[in-house]
Write a protein that holds these residues in place. Structure first.
Motif, PDB file in Angstrom:
ATOM      1  N   ILE A 223       0.753  -1.104   0.111  1.00 17.93           N
ATOM      2  CA  ILE A 223       0.036   0.196  -0.001  1.00 17.93           C
ATOM      3  C   ILE A 223       0.812   1.342  -0.149  1.00 17.93           C
ATOM      4  CG2 ILE A 223      -1.496   1.448   1.458  1.00 17.93           C
ATOM      5  CD1 ILE A 223      -3.279  -0.599   0.220  1.00 17.93           C
ATOM      6  N   GLN A 224       2.051   1.122   0.778  1.00 16.61           N
ATOM      7  CA  GLN A 224       2.876   2.246   1.041  1.00 16.61           C
ATOM      8  C   GLN A 224       3.552   2.701  -0.411  1.00 16.61           C
ATOM      9  OE1 GLN A 224       3.475   4.201   3.668  1.00 16.61           O
ATOM     10  NE2 GLN A 224       4.344   5.618   2.201  1.00 16.61           N
ATOM     11  N   LYS A 225       3.927   1.689  -1.021  1.00 18.54           N
ATOM     12  CA  LYS A 225       4.403   1.965  -2.578  1.00 18.54           C
ATOM     13  C   LYS A 225       3.233   2.523  -3.505  1.00 18.54           C
ATOM     14  CE  LYS A 225       8.660  -0.695  -2.544  1.00 18.54           C
ATOM     15  NZ  LYS A 225       9.319  -1.524  -3.416  1.00 18.54           N
ATOM     16  N   VAL A 226       2.206   2.281  -3.478  1.00 21.86           N
ATOM     17  CA  VAL A 226       1.286   2.793  -4.152  1.00 21.86           C
ATOM     18  C   VAL A 226       0.969   4.211  -3.795  1.00 21.86           C
ATOM     19  CG1 VAL A 226      -1.488   2.806  -4.961  1.00 21.86           C
ATOM     20  CG2 VAL A 226       0.018   0.570  -4.458  1.00 21.86           C
ATOM     21  N   GLU A 227       1.054   4.595  -2.471  1.00 24.72           N
ATOM     22  CA  GLU A 227       0.939   5.865  -2.084  1.00 24.72           C
ATOM     23  C   GLU A 227       2.101   6.592  -2.384  1.00 24.72           C
ATOM     24  OE1 GLU A 227      -0.460   5.188   1.989  1.00 24.72           O
ATOM     25  OE2 GLU A 227      -2.524   4.952   1.463  1.00 24.72           O
ATOM     26  N   ASP A 228       3.219   6.278  -2.186  1.00 28.37           N
ATOM     27  CA  ASP A 228       4.498   6.863  -2.835  1.00 28.37           C
ATOM     28  C   ASP A 228       4.305   7.027  -4.267  1.00 28.37           C
ATOM     29  OD1 ASP A 228       5.573   6.487  -0.335  1.00 28.37           O
ATOM     30  OD2 ASP A 228       6.929   4.819  -0.858  1.00 28.37           O
ATOM     31  N   ALA A 229       3.986   6.088  -5.117  1.00 24.33           N
ATOM     32  CA  ALA A 229       3.615   6.527  -6.640  1.00 24.33           C
ATOM     33  C   ALA A 229       2.806   7.618  -6.879  1.00 24.33           C
ATOM     34  CB  ALA A 229       3.224   5.034  -7.111  1.00 24.33           C
ATOM     35  N   HIS A 230       1.698   7.596  -5.961  1.00 23.19           N
ATOM     36  CA  HIS A 230       0.744   8.838  -6.273  1.00 23.19           C
ATOM     37  C   HIS A 230       1.357  10.044  -6.104  1.00 23.19           C
ATOM     38  CE1 HIS A 230      -3.968   9.823  -5.762  1.00 23.19           C
ATOM     39  NE2 HIS A 230      -3.409   9.562  -7.073  1.00 23.19           N
ATOM     40  N   ARG A 231       2.269  10.312  -5.026  1.00 26.93           N
ATOM     41  CA  ARG A 231       2.981  11.456  -4.888  1.00 26.93           C
ATOM     42  C   ARG A 231       3.902  11.714  -6.072  1.00 26.93           C
ATOM     43  NH1 ARG A 231       2.309  10.477   0.492  1.00 26.93           N
ATOM     44  NH2 ARG A 231       4.079   9.060   0.476  1.00 26.93           N
ATOM     45  N   ASN A 232       4.579  10.627  -6.584  1.00 25.83           N
ATOM     46  CA  ASN A 232       5.736  10.604  -7.664  1.00 25.83           C
ATOM     47  C   ASN A 232       5.102  11.305  -8.879  1.00 25.83           C
ATOM     48  OD1 ASN A 232       8.019   9.808  -6.310  1.00 25.83           O
ATOM     49  ND2 ASN A 232       7.496   7.558  -6.877  1.00 25.83           N
ATOM     50  N   ILE A 233       3.704  10.622  -9.120  1.00 25.24           N
ATOM     51  CA  ILE A 233       3.336  10.885 -10.595  1.00 25.24           C
ATOM     52  C   ILE A 233       2.285  12.242 -10.689  1.00 25.24           C
ATOM     53  CG2 ILE A 233       3.207   8.542 -10.854  1.00 25.24           C
ATOM     54  CD1 ILE A 233       0.192   8.481 -10.741  1.00 25.24           C
ATOM     55  N   LYS A 234       2.414  12.898  -9.548  1.00 25.54           N
ATOM     56  CA  LYS A 234       1.278  14.142  -9.399  1.00 25.54           C
ATOM     57  C   LYS A 234       1.707  15.083 -10.658  1.00 25.54           C
ATOM     58  CE  LYS A 234       2.881  17.091  -5.662  1.00 25.54           C
ATOM     59  NZ  LYS A 234       4.109  16.678  -5.832  1.00 25.54           N
ATOM     60  N   ASP A 235       2.823  15.277 -11.059  1.00 26.16           N
ATOM     61  CA  ASP A 235       3.207  16.305 -12.010  1.00 26.16           C
ATOM     62  C   ASP A 235       2.885  15.875 -13.550  1.00 26.16           C
ATOM     63  OD1 ASP A 235       3.737  18.010  -9.908  1.00 26.16           O
ATOM     64  OD2 ASP A 235       6.227  17.655 -10.241  1.00 26.16           O
ATOM     65  N   PHE A 236       2.779  14.431 -13.449  1.00 22.75           N
ATOM     66  CA  PHE A 236       2.548  13.960 -14.912  1.00 22.75           C
ATOM     67  C   PHE A 236       1.004  13.429 -15.050  1.00 22.75           C
ATOM     68  CE2 PHE A 236       6.677  13.511 -13.263  1.00 22.75           C
ATOM     69  CZ  PHE A 236       7.690  13.595 -14.555  1.00 22.75           C
ATOM     70  N   ALA A 237       0.383  12.830 -14.218  1.00 22.57           N
ATOM     71  CA  ALA A 237      -1.073  12.269 -14.255  1.00 22.57           C
ATOM     72  C   ALA A 237      -1.787  13.035 -13.563  1.00 22.57           C
ATOM     73  CB  ALA A 237      -0.851  10.753 -13.748  1.00 22.57           C
ATOM     74  N   LYS A 238      -3.021  12.977 -14.212  1.00 19.37           N
ATOM     75  CA  LYS A 238      -4.313  13.803 -13.614  1.00 19.37           C
ATOM     76  C   LYS A 238      -5.010  12.614 -12.736  1.00 19.37           C
ATOM     77  CE  LYS A 238      -5.030  16.022 -18.010  1.00 19.37           C
ATOM     78  NZ  LYS A 238      -5.881  15.864 -19.070  1.00 19.37           N
ATOM     79  N   VAL A 239      -5.598  13.385 -11.635  1.00 22.88           N
ATOM     80  CA  VAL A 239      -6.720  12.803 -10.891  1.00 22.88           C
ATOM     81  C   VAL A 239      -7.840  12.685 -11.974  1.00 22.88           C
ATOM     82  CG1 VAL A 239      -8.318  12.318  -9.107  1.00 22.88           C
ATOM     83  CG2 VAL A 239      -5.873  13.309  -8.742  1.00 22.88           C
ATOM     84  N   THR A 240      -8.301  11.620 -12.604  1.00 24.82           N
ATOM     85  CA  THR A 240      -9.359  11.547 -13.639  1.00 24.82           C
ATOM     86  C   THR A 240     -10.724  11.674 -12.865  1.00 24.82           C
ATOM     87  OG1 THR A 240      -9.111   9.333 -13.808  1.00 24.82           O
ATOM     88  CG2 THR A 240      -8.094  10.434 -15.392  1.00 24.82           C
ATOM     89  N   PRO A 241     -11.727  12.143 -13.716  1.00 21.39           N
ATOM     90  CA  PRO A 241     -12.902  12.232 -13.060  1.00 21.39           C
ATOM     91  C   PRO A 241     -13.754  10.794 -13.098  1.00 21.39           C
ATOM     92  CG  PRO A 241     -12.962  13.127 -15.099  1.00 21.39           C
ATOM     93  CD  PRO A 241     -11.839  12.884 -15.053  1.00 21.39           C
ATOM     94  N   LEU A 242     -14.817  10.610 -12.221  1.00 22.61           N
ATOM     95  CA  LEU A 242     -15.850   9.603 -12.585  1.00 22.61           C
ATOM     96  C   LEU A 242     -16.959  10.155 -13.299  1.00 22.61           C
ATOM     97  CD1 LEU A 242     -16.038   8.142  -8.783  1.00 22.61           C
ATOM     98  CD2 LEU A 242     -14.558   7.263 -10.867  1.00 22.61           C
ATOM     99  N   LEU A 243     -17.471   9.573 -14.274  1.00 23.58           N
ATOM    100  CA  LEU A 243     -18.680  10.085 -15.074  1.00 23.58           C
ATOM    101  C   LEU A 243     -19.803   9.294 -14.609  1.00 23.58           C
ATOM    102  CD1 LEU A 243     -16.601  10.453 -18.495  1.00 23.58           C
ATOM    103  CD2 LEU A 243     -16.789  11.965 -16.502  1.00 23.58           C
ATOM    104  N   PHE A 244     -20.985  10.007 -14.330  1.00 25.14           N
ATOM    105  CA  PHE A 244     -22.245   9.431 -14.131  1.00 25.14           C
ATOM    106  C   PHE A 244     -23.231   9.660 -15.402  1.00 25.14           C
ATOM    107  CE2 PHE A 244     -21.494   8.750  -9.467  1.00 25.14           C
ATOM    108  CZ  PHE A 244     -20.482   9.511  -9.355  1.00 25.14           C
TER     109      PHE A 244
END
Ligand SMILES: *Cc1c(COP(=O)(O)O)cnc(C)c1O
Length: 320
Positions: A7-28
Motif C-alpha cells: 500500500i505504501q508503494k502505491v501511495e509513494d507512486a501517487h506522490r511521484n506521478i502528480k506532476d504527470f498524471a491527472k486525477v481523472t473524473p468519475l462520469l455518471f
C-alpha cells in the motif's frame, strides 16, 4: 524479504506521478441508470494525460529509476501504442532522451503521437520478438533504462493509484471492472483495493479471442496463447506477466470475457450516454459491466483505460 508491492508503494507512486498524471473524473449518467437499474460510473482514464492510464506506471517507474541512478542516459521501450506515448511524454518532461522501438507497420498517427514528444523512433520488423531484441541492444549500446509495459513492480504500483483514487472518489463502490492485457493495470488496482477494502469486488475483462489471463487462471499457471485477435489492440498480449499473474491469482475475484460485438456496443454506449470516447481496449471493462447482473442501486465502476483511437472510424460504433 523486502515487500515488492505494498500500500505504501502505491501511495509513494501517487506522490511521484502528480506532476504527470491527472486525477481523472468519475462520469455518471442518470439516463443510463434509469434504463439499467444499477449505477454504471466510468473511471475516465481516456481523459488522462496522453489519453491512457499508462502514464501512471511509466512516470512512477522512470522517476524511481532517476532517483536511484541520477546518471541514467535515457529511456527505451518497445511499443507502438499507449505505453510508447506515455514513456515519450515522461522523458520529454524530464528532459531525458527516449527511444521507442515500433513495428515497420505502425500507423502514421501512432508514429506522430510519439514523435510529437521529441522521442526518437526506430522502426524494426513486424514481430514483438524482433522489437524486444532490438530494445535490449539499444539499452546496452546507449546505456538507456528499459521501461517495461507491465511486468515491473514500479509499473504495477503506478497503475494501482487508480484503485486509490476510486476508493477516495466513491468510498461505497461495489464493483470495479478492469481491462486485462499483460495484467499490470489490474494487478495494481486489485492489490490496492483488496488490501484497503476487501468488500469491493475486482473483476478482470478480456476479449474472447485474447484471453490469456482467463486461460492461465483456469490452468493455474501462466499459459501462452499461439495467437490473439481483437479490435481491442491494447489487449493482445500472448501471456500474463510473471509478476502480474500471481497478484491477479491472489486478489482478483474473477476474469470474464466479452465478444467483439459486445466491445463495439460498449464503445457506442459510452459515447451515447456519457459523451466520452473510449478506444475499444478501454471499453472492454464497460462491456463486462453491461453483461453482469449486479442488482438495483449497485455502484459499478469500469475503468475506461484509454481513448486513443482513429476518430474517422467512430461512426461505425454509433447506433441510433
Ligand atoms: C495497456 C492497455 C491496457 C492493458 O493494460 P495491462 O497492464 O497490459 O493489462 C488496457 N487498456 C489500454 C487502453 C491500454 O493501453
Amino acid at each position: 524479504m523486502k515487500k515488492l508491492i505494498s500500500i505504501q508503494k502505491v501511495e509513494d507512486a501517487h506522490r511521484n506521478i502528480k506532476d504527470f498524471a491527472k486525477v481523472t473524473p468519475l462520469l455518471f449518467s442518470e439516463a443510463f441508470e434509469n434504463k439499467q437499474g444499477f449505477k454504471l460510473i466510468l473511471k475516465a482514464e481516456n481523459l488522462q494525460t496522453t489519453n491512457s492510464f499508462k502514464i501512471r506506471g511509466s512516470s512512477n517507474c522512470i522517476i524511481n529509476k532517476v532517483k536511484a541512478t541520477p546518471e541514467i542516459k535515457g529511456v527505451v521501450t518497445a511499443s507502438s501504442g499507449n505505453h510508447g506515448q506515455a514513456v515519450a511524454y515522461v522523458a520529454y518532461k524530464l528532459g531525458l532522451p527516449a527511444m521507442i522501438v515500433m513495428p515497420e507497420t505502425a500507423p502514421r498517427a501512432k508514429i506522430n503521437a510519439v514523435s510529437g514528444w521529441k522521442a526518437k523512433i526506430e522502426l524494426c520488423g513486424t514481430t514483438s520478438g524482433e522489437r524486444l531484441v532490438r530494445m535490449q541492444q539499444i539499452a546496452k549500446e546507449e546505456g538507456y533504462f528499459v521501461v517495461p509495459p507491465y511486468d515491473h513492480y514500479d509499473i504495477i504500483a503506478g497503475q494501482g493509484t487508480i484503485g486509490k483514487e476510486i476508493l477516495e472518489q466513491l468510498p461505497d463502490v461495489d464493483v470495479v471492472l478492469v481491462p486485462v492485457g499483460g495484467g499490470g493495470l489490474i494487478s495494481g488496482i486489485s492489490y490496492y483495493i483488496k488490501n484497503a477494502n476487501p468488500k469491493v469486488k475486482v473483476i478482470g475483462v478480456e476479449p474472447e479471442k485474447s484471453n490469456s489471463m482467463y486461460v492461465s487462471l483456469e490452468k493455474g499457471a501462466i499459459t501462452r496463447l499461439d495467437k490473439t485477435r481483437s479490435i481491442a489492440d491494447g489487449l493482445l498480449s500472448l501471456e500474463p506477466g510473471s509478476l502480474t499473474f500471481p497478484i491477479v491469482k491472489e486478489y482478483v475475484d474473477e476474469v470474464i470475457t466479452v465478444s467483439e460485438n459486445e466491445i463495439s456496443e460498449a464503445v457506442g454506449k459510452c459515447i451515447k450516454y456519457y459523451k466520452t470516447v473510449p478506444e475499444p481496449s478501454g471499453a472492454v471493462s464497460v462491456a463486462g459491466a453491461l453483461k453482469g447482473d449486479w442488482g438495483a442501486g449497485k455502484k459499478v465502476v469500469p475503468v475506461v483505460s484509454g481513448g486513443n483511437f482513429d476518430m474517422s472510424s467512430l461512426s461505425a460504433f454509433i447506433e441510433a
